[in-house]
Design a protein around this motif. Sequence first.
Motif, mmCIF file in Angstrom:
data_model
loop_
_atom_site.group_PDB
_atom_site.id
_atom_site.type_symbol
_atom_site.label_atom_id
_atom_site.label_comp_id
_atom_site.label_asym_id
_atom_site.label_seq_id
_atom_site.Cartn_x
_atom_site.Cartn_y
_atom_site.Cartn_z
ATOM 1 N N ASN A 13 3.912 -4.167 -0.429
ATOM 2 C CA ASN A 13 2.958 -3.679 -1.415
ATOM 3 C C ASN A 13 3.118 -2.168 -1.499
ATOM 4 O O ASN A 13 2.965 -1.475 -0.492
ATOM 5 C CB ASN A 13 1.513 -4.020 -1.020
ATOM 6 C CG ASN A 13 1.254 -5.506 -1.009
ATOM 7 O OD1 ASN A 13 1.127 -6.145 -2.048
ATOM 8 N ND2 ASN A 13 1.205 -6.094 0.176
ATOM 9 N N GLN A 45 -3.359 -3.659 -5.687
ATOM 10 C CA GLN A 45 -2.892 -2.355 -6.119
ATOM 11 C C GLN A 45 -3.168 -1.300 -5.058
ATOM 12 O O GLN A 45 -4.207 -1.307 -4.403
ATOM 13 C CB GLN A 45 -3.599 -1.962 -7.419
ATOM 14 C CG GLN A 45 -2.956 -0.812 -8.162
ATOM 15 C CD GLN A 45 -3.595 -0.584 -9.525
ATOM 16 O OE1 GLN A 45 -4.666 -1.095 -9.818
ATOM 17 N NE2 GLN A 45 -2.921 0.186 -10.367
ATOM 18 N N GLN A 97 -5.886 -8.320 -8.873
ATOM 19 C CA GLN A 97 -4.572 -7.681 -8.838
ATOM 20 C C GLN A 97 -4.509 -6.731 -7.647
ATOM 21 O O GLN A 97 -5.340 -5.848 -7.497
ATOM 22 C CB GLN A 97 -4.323 -6.907 -10.129
ATOM 23 C CG GLN A 97 -2.969 -6.242 -10.192
ATOM 24 C CD GLN A 97 -2.758 -5.458 -11.485
ATOM 25 O OE1 GLN A 97 -3.660 -5.407 -12.327
ATOM 26 N NE2 GLN A 97 -1.616 -4.867 -11.638
#
Length: 127
Positions: free
Chosen positions: A116, A3, A1
């Motif tokens: 992001n 992050q 994932q």
Amino acid sequence: QVQLVESGGGLVQPGGSLRLSCAASGFTLDGYTIGWFRQAPGKGREGVSCINSRGDSTYNTDSVKGRFTISRDNAKNLVYLQMNSLKPEDTAVYYCAAFFPTVRGPVRCLTQEYDNWGQGTQVTVSS
């Protein structure tokens, strides 16, 4: 994932300093352009400081020039924002963001380029 996690925010008096950190997990920041953005209550999100993947090109918005410095440590997968001489108008939620550029050019701090985003950290400058 994938992050991004910001840290280092808090309450500081005018004229004080803070250092924000942005840590990446799930991917390496190497190759990514990284930016720090902020959003004050009732205002839109603005680009503050941005840095290219090699760390040799930066952009700083006019209001923070000479006070804020962005840097990165690709080996540690970290990006920093050193904020000095803080003013009450610097109060905002600060976000770290990243994108992988497909063309070379001067680094910019355009919100729409970054895909992001971290959750943000609050910075409050008040006496």
